[in-house]
Design an enzyme around this catalytic site. Structure first.
Site, PDB file in Angstrom:
ATOM      1  N   GLU A 197       0.879  -0.727   0.211  1.00 29.16           N
ATOM      2  CA  GLU A 197       0.390   0.108   0.001  1.00 29.16           C
ATOM      3  C   GLU A 197       0.797   1.503   0.227  1.00 29.16           C
ATOM      4  O   GLU A 197       1.153   2.126   0.658  1.00 29.16           O
ATOM      5  CB  GLU A 197      -0.761   0.037   1.014  1.00 29.16           C
ATOM      6  CG  GLU A 197      -2.254  -1.527   1.381  1.00 29.16           C
ATOM      7  CD  GLU A 197      -3.328  -1.501   1.666  1.00 29.16           C
ATOM      8  OE1 GLU A 197      -3.461   0.056   2.848  1.00 29.16           O
ATOM      9  OE2 GLU A 197      -3.999  -1.675   1.561  1.00 29.16           O
ATOM     10  N   GLU A 316      -4.646  -8.756  -0.728  1.00 29.95           N
ATOM     11  CA  GLU A 316      -5.774  -8.467   0.310  1.00 29.95           C
ATOM     12  C   GLU A 316      -7.273  -8.053  -0.099  1.00 29.95           C
ATOM     13  O   GLU A 316      -7.734  -7.354  -0.775  1.00 29.95           O
ATOM     14  CB  GLU A 316      -5.058  -6.438   1.275  1.00 29.95           C
ATOM     15  CG  GLU A 316      -4.203  -7.760   2.096  1.00 29.95           C
ATOM     16  CD  GLU A 316      -4.105  -6.255   2.769  1.00 29.95           C
ATOM     17  OE1 GLU A 316      -4.323  -5.266   3.427  1.00 29.95           O
ATOM     18  OE2 GLU A 316      -1.993  -5.720   2.672  1.00 29.95           O
TER      19      GLU A 316
HETATM   20  O1  AHR Z   1      -5.059  -6.197   6.815  1.00 33.44           O
HETATM   21  C1  AHR Z   1      -5.028  -4.875   7.755  1.00 33.44           C
HETATM   22  C2  AHR Z   1      -4.426  -3.726   6.705  1.00 33.44           C
HETATM   23  O2  AHR Z   1      -5.515  -3.142   5.270  1.00 33.44           O
HETATM   24  C3  AHR Z   1      -3.894  -3.751   5.958  1.00 33.44           C
HETATM   25  O3  AHR Z   1      -2.152  -4.224   6.286  1.00 33.44           O
HETATM   26  C4  AHR Z   1      -3.359  -3.050   5.506  1.00 33.44           C
HETATM   27  O4  AHR Z   1      -2.569  -3.276   4.139  1.00 33.44           O
HETATM   28  C5  AHR Z   1      -4.798  -2.538   4.437  1.00 33.44           C
HETATM   29  O5  AHR Z   1      -4.769  -1.570   4.664  1.00 33.44           O
END
Ligand code: AHR
Length: 511
Positions: A197, A316
């Site tokens: 991110e 994710e």
């Molecule tokens: O999964 C939780 C968080 O969500 C992670 O650390 C981040 O990459 C995302 O914003």
């Protein structure tokens, strides 16, 4: 399942119509005659971050713990993950990755410095789970490792040395250090990402800036046979994908995409267990957005990479609800209901259907954080509805995707409507596996199947469902959601029909 005679089939249809008066007729054509890409088993990957009790307490309790363990890894969790056939684990973050300095987590545990986990609760952790522990854990459960390098607060040298420490068999300072720390042979780690991110917690960068930085990191990410991953877009930031593909496609093997299903707003995400049918609908509707995201990011990638060398990696995804009342807000601990099972089933179907471009996904997260497959409390362990969907779907791992044509009724809420059925199919060793979600929490769906290019002699099935939309498995209680045999599919004179109960995730296998 045994073949039925005409009278028996007629009686089954009558029974279905009597039991489910609102039943709809739907059809699915499965093209075994036009097989698609291999469904990379990495699509069934998981994400484990230093966050709340994912690592500490969930995976690792230390050798001195009275929770049964091997080398500090919980035996119950290791057993459940092996059973799940987890192909891949992403670590150490997440936002944590861009604060992590790997040298803090090697060597004698007593000498490792403690650090503050600035993103997640500001808690102090002792670094007793580091590189060796993570890679040993992956070996223990039989999963590949995916390591996210620190770009946000690290250096190129730090990243290059970490890779050398892990993968090198040559005589070198990092190899020597690894051997001193007890590991003679290098680990075989294929997947490496440059940051997480980077548009947000990983450094708040512009895509043009990160693309340059990515190219720099990529130039020094060296090890035989590795798969290099660029930090990709947030949800529908299509510009991010465009810039990265334009400037860096030749320097990468994959680019990530992050999308979470949040039924409410970022400030008020809503409860994991207390919800009505409107919110059930909204959650599933928002989950279906993944189809649009994957399609549109793929279209952009096609422009720069028409031969689809670069993978789109949804590293994710999952439901993000409010934390359970009374738990640390920084730990993101949430329960997991039948609704989560549907969300997992839908997302995995979408990834299977896009297997030509989507080569990996990682549910967030493995244990005790967001949409987990496992929850733990001290010595107790709970397998969530999401766990059971992953278990049922693992027939798709490394199978060949089969294209589908679905005609189905709508599930309507107010003025909005979505398809009542979501599905994907694959073929492995002569067996056709179809996974279907009935999104409608009230009405069953009658489905007729036509398999083109394959004869059908036997049909069997499995199902994940429950009486209530918000049924969940809890500590110290009998399981409410798990996998059961599915008896609602039948084969009669070469025709396959099935009745999918309301709010269910179903696997049908045809031999
Ligand atoms: O999964 C939780 C968080 O969500 C992670 O650390 C981040 O990459 C995302 O914003």
């Amino acid at each position: 399942m045994k073949k039925m005679n005409v009278i028996q089939s007629f009686l089954v249809v009558l029974l279905i119509l009597f039991t489910f008066p609102g039943i709809s007729q739907n059809s699915v054509i499965i093209h075994a005659d036009k097989p698609g890409s291999k469904i990379d088993k990495a699509i069934y990957g998981q994400f484990a971050e230093h966050l709340g009790h994912c690592i500490y307490g969930g995976i690792y309790v230390g050798e001195k713990s009275d929770i049964p363990n091997t080398k500090g890894f919980r035996l119950d969790v290791v057993g459940a993950l092996k059973e799940l056939k987890v192909p891949l684990v992403r670590w150490p973050g997440g936002c944590f990755a861009d604060t992590y300095h790997w040298k803090d987590g090697i060597g004698p545990k007593a000498d490792r410095p403690s650090i503050i986990n600035v993103h997640w609760g500001g808690v102090t952790e002792d670094n007793s789970f580091g590189t060796h522990e993570f890679l040993d854990f992956c070996e223990l459960i039989g999963a590949d490792a995916y390591v996210c390098l620190n770009v946000g607060s690290g250096t190129v040298q730090e990243a290059a040395q970490w890779m050398e420490y892990v993968t090198s068999s040559n005589d070198s300072p990092m190899t020597k250090l690894r051997k001193q720390n007890g590991r003679e042979k290098p680990w075989n780690v294929k997947y490496w990402a440059a940051g997480n991110e980077t548009w947000g917690c990983g450094g708040n960068m512009r895509p043009e800036y990160y693309a340059d930085l990515y190219n720099q990191y990529s130039s020094f990410m060296r090890a035989p046979g590795i798969y290099k991953i660029a930090s990709g877009a947030n949800v529908e930031d299509y510009k991010w994908t465009d810039v990265l593909m334009k400037q860096s496609a030749k320097m990468m093997n994959g680019i990530s995409l992050h999308y979470y299903t949040i039924p409410g707003t970022w400030e008020n995400k809503h409860s994991a267990t207390q919800f009505d049918e409107n919110e059930w609908f909204t959650t599933l509707q928002k989950t279906l957005k993944m189809e649009e995201l994957v399609s549109r990011h793929s279209e952009i990638m096609d422009k720069y990479d028409p031969s689809k060398k670069v993978g789109l990696l949804v590293d994710e995804w999952g439901n993000w609800f409010d934390v359970e009342p009374g738990t640390n807000p920084g730990f993101l601990f949430q329960q997991n209901t039948l609704r989560d099972a549907l969300v997992a089933g839908i997302n995995l179907n979408i990834f299977n259907n896009h297997a030509d471009r989507v080569r990996m996904s990682n549910i967030a997260q493995m244990i005790n954080v967001l949409q987990s497959v496992i929850l733990t409390k001290d010595k107790e362990m709970v397998l969530t509805p999401t766990y059971y969907v992953f278990k049922m779907y693992n027939v798709h791992q490394d199978a060949t995707m089969l294209p589908l044509e679905i005609k189905c009724s709508k599930y309507t809420s107010g003025s909005a409507s979505i398809n009542a059925i979501n599905a994907s199919a694959s073929m492995k060793e002569g067996v056709v596996s179809i996974t279907l979600c009935n999104l409608d929490p009230v009405n069953a769906q009658n489905v007729s199947f036509e398999i083109q290019g394959q004869k059908s002699a036997q049909v069997t099935g499995k199902i994940v469902t429950a009486d209530k939309m918000n049924a969940y498995n809890d500590f110290g209680k009998k399981e409410e959601v798990s996998i059961a045999e599915f008896m609602g599919a039948n084969l009669n004179k070469g025709k396959i029909e099935a009745t999918l109960p309301a709010k269910s995730v179903v696997l049908i296998q045809i031999r």
